[in-house]
Design a protein around this motif. Structure first.
Motif, PDB file in Angstrom:
ATOM      1  N   LYS A   4      -5.587 -13.813   1.565  1.00 55.08           N
ATOM      2  CA  LYS A   4      -5.356 -12.384   1.328  1.00 55.08           C
ATOM      3  C   LYS A   4      -4.049 -11.982   1.998  1.00 55.08           C
ATOM      4  CE  LYS A   4      -9.643 -11.737   2.714  1.00 55.08           C
ATOM      5  NZ  LYS A   4     -10.923 -11.120   3.116  1.00 55.08           N
ATOM      6  N   VAL A   5      -2.954 -12.320   1.348  1.00 52.75           N
ATOM      7  CA  VAL A   5      -1.611 -11.989   1.840  1.00 52.75           C
ATOM      8  C   VAL A   5      -0.995 -11.002   0.863  1.00 52.75           C
ATOM      9  CG1 VAL A   5       0.679 -12.871   2.433  1.00 52.75           C
ATOM     10  CG2 VAL A   5      -1.358 -14.249   2.933  1.00 52.75           C
ATOM     11  N   TYR A   6      -0.687  -9.807   1.345  1.00 54.74           N
ATOM     12  CA  TYR A   6      -0.166  -8.734   0.502  1.00 54.74           C
ATOM     13  C   TYR A   6       1.292  -8.487   0.850  1.00 54.74           C
ATOM     14  CZ  TYR A   6      -5.128  -8.039  -0.300  1.00 54.74           C
ATOM     15  OH  TYR A   6      -6.441  -8.225  -0.637  1.00 54.74           O
TER      16      TYR A   6
ATOM     17  N   SER B 135       3.832  -5.496  -4.404  1.00 56.26           N
ATOM     18  CA  SER B 135       2.771  -4.516  -4.610  1.00 56.26           C
ATOM     19  C   SER B 135       3.136  -3.097  -4.226  1.00 56.26           C
ATOM     20  CB  SER B 135       1.520  -4.924  -3.817  1.00 56.26           C
ATOM     21  OG  SER B 135       1.051  -6.179  -4.249  1.00 56.26           O
ATOM     22  N   GLY B 136       4.321  -2.889  -3.662  1.00 55.11           N
ATOM     23  CA  GLY B 136       4.649  -1.551  -3.207  1.00 55.11           C
ATOM     24  C   GLY B 136       3.783  -1.169  -2.016  1.00 55.11           C
TER      25      GLY B 136
ATOM     26  N   GLU C 120      -3.958  -2.109  -3.702  1.00 57.44           N
ATOM     27  CA  GLU C 120      -2.586  -2.428  -4.114  1.00 57.44           C
ATOM     28  C   GLU C 120      -2.515  -2.223  -5.620  1.00 57.44           C
ATOM     29  OE1 GLU C 120      -1.406  -6.461  -4.110  1.00 57.44           O
ATOM     30  OE2 GLU C 120      -3.360  -7.198  -4.702  1.00 57.44           O
ATOM     31  N   LYS C 121      -1.439  -1.611  -6.057  1.00 57.19           N
ATOM     32  CA  LYS C 121      -1.255  -1.361  -7.481  1.00 57.19           C
ATOM     33  C   LYS C 121      -2.480  -0.694  -8.103  1.00 57.19           C
ATOM     34  CE  LYS C 121       2.107  -5.027  -8.390  1.00 57.19           C
ATOM     35  NZ  LYS C 121       2.396  -6.294  -9.085  1.00 57.19           N
ATOM     36  N   GLY C 122      -3.098   0.206  -7.330  1.00 53.52           N
ATOM     37  CA  GLY C 122      -4.211   0.951  -7.885  1.00 53.52           C
ATOM     38  C   GLY C 122      -5.528   0.205  -7.938  1.00 53.52           C
ATOM     39  N   THR C 123      -5.582  -1.015  -7.395  1.00 48.37           N
ATOM     40  CA  THR C 123      -6.834  -1.767  -7.391  1.00 48.37           C
ATOM     41  C   THR C 123      -7.432  -1.750  -5.999  1.00 48.37           C
ATOM     42  OG1 THR C 123      -5.776  -3.883  -6.838  1.00 48.37           O
ATOM     43  CG2 THR C 123      -5.938  -3.309  -9.159  1.00 48.37           C
ATOM     44  N   GLU C 124      -8.718  -2.025  -5.933  1.00 45.12           N
ATOM     45  CA  GLU C 124      -9.404  -2.071  -4.639  1.00 45.12           C
ATOM     46  C   GLU C 124     -10.082  -3.425  -4.507  1.00 45.12           C
ATOM     47  OE1 GLU C 124     -13.175   0.217  -2.816  1.00 45.12           O
ATOM     48  OE2 GLU C 124     -11.429   1.481  -3.241  1.00 45.12           O
ATOM     49  N   LYS C 125      -9.895  -4.054  -3.296  1.00 43.08           N
ATOM     50  CA  LYS C 125     -10.451  -5.395  -3.092  1.00 43.08           C
ATOM     51  C   LYS C 125     -11.228  -5.444  -1.797  1.00 43.08           C
ATOM     52  CE  LYS C 125      -6.756  -7.653  -5.674  1.00 43.08           C
ATOM     53  NZ  LYS C 125      -5.727  -8.723  -5.685  1.00 43.08           N
TER      54      LYS C 125
END
Length: 248
Positions: free
Chosen positions: A220-222, A227-228, A243-248
């Motif tokens: 899990k490296v952002y 991704s902004g 990130e980019k409107g997604t949720e993890k």
């Protein structure tokens, strides 16, 4: 962009760590305003490089700030650059005193606790190593932010014994191979890493060796170049990442 800018919110309290480059003032203000932030309880300038404090004069001018924290610098290490001069003038005009980072100091941000863990010394040959480092704990979750601290400063943090129960690591120095040493990562064992770097930057950040070393501990490296803005939310036990409107 290539700079660092981190906002922490807990309850009604806010902490801003760095603010990015000179030309990012409007971007940062737009983000803060969109979150209805009119004041910042704490602002930390990790170290006086423009990709961390370039637009700090705009932040000082625009927001009410409770406390402004910077590392101690010898006179010879204080920049003579225009952006830093504008920052000092803005702080003076607002009557805002600068507090020097005190190793071991603990303060609360809402339900979270922030401890200053660096710099551990007061005489470095490299300004990056003066970076103010903090650990923030919220319930069972721990976050670490080390600015651009390089391997020698990371070693000091290791020796302090403070690097326990870390979940989220804001990768040092934008993912450069000067930071995120194998020894450091072996101690913190991050579950999540965030790399702040500019798309197509000329420095080659993040470095391949840093990504390789991080992969030993987490997938899990952002990256902000991909991704902004990245938002991590803690409820005291669980963490979610957007990130980019997604949720993890």
């Amino acid at each position: 962009g290539q700079g660092d800018c981190i906002l922490i919110e807990s309850g009604e309290d806010t902490l801003l760590i760095d603010c990015g480059e000179v030309n990012k003032g409007d971007t940062v203000k737009a983000y803060l305003n969109a979150h209805n932030i009119t004041q910042l309880d704490y602002v930390i300038g990790t170290h006086p490089h423009s990709d961390h404090m370039g637009c700090m004069d705009k932040i000082v001018e625009y927001y009410d700030i409770g406390e402004l924290i910077l590392p101690h610098l010898d006179d010879s290490d204080i920049p003579t650059t225009k952006y830093f001069e504008r920052f000092l003038n803005a702080a003076e005009n607002k009557g805002l005193e600068i507090t020097e980072a005190e190793l071991g100091r603990i303060f609360d941000i809402g339900e979270a606790e922030c401890e200053i863990i660096a710099p551990c010394s007061d005489d470095y040959n490299n300004t990056n190593n003066y970076s103010v480092g903090v650990i923030i704990r919220h319930g069972e979750n721990g976050f670490i932010f080390t600015g651009d601290a390089e391997k020698s400063a990371e070693k000091e943090m290791i020796d302090s014994g403070k690097l326990v129960d870390i979940d989220v690591y804001k990768a040092g120095h934008h993912g450069s191979d000067t930071s995120s040493s194998e020894e450091f990562l072996k101690i913190i064992k991050p579950d999540i890493a965030v790399i702040s770097c500019g798309e197509g930057n000329s420095y080659g950040h993040p470095c391949d060796i840093t990504l390789e070393n991080l992969s030993k501990y987490t997938d899990k490296v952002y990256r902000t170049d991909l991704s902004g803005t990245i938002v991590i939310t803690s409820d005291g036990s669980n963490l979610t990442v957007k990130e980019k409107g997604t949720e993890k």
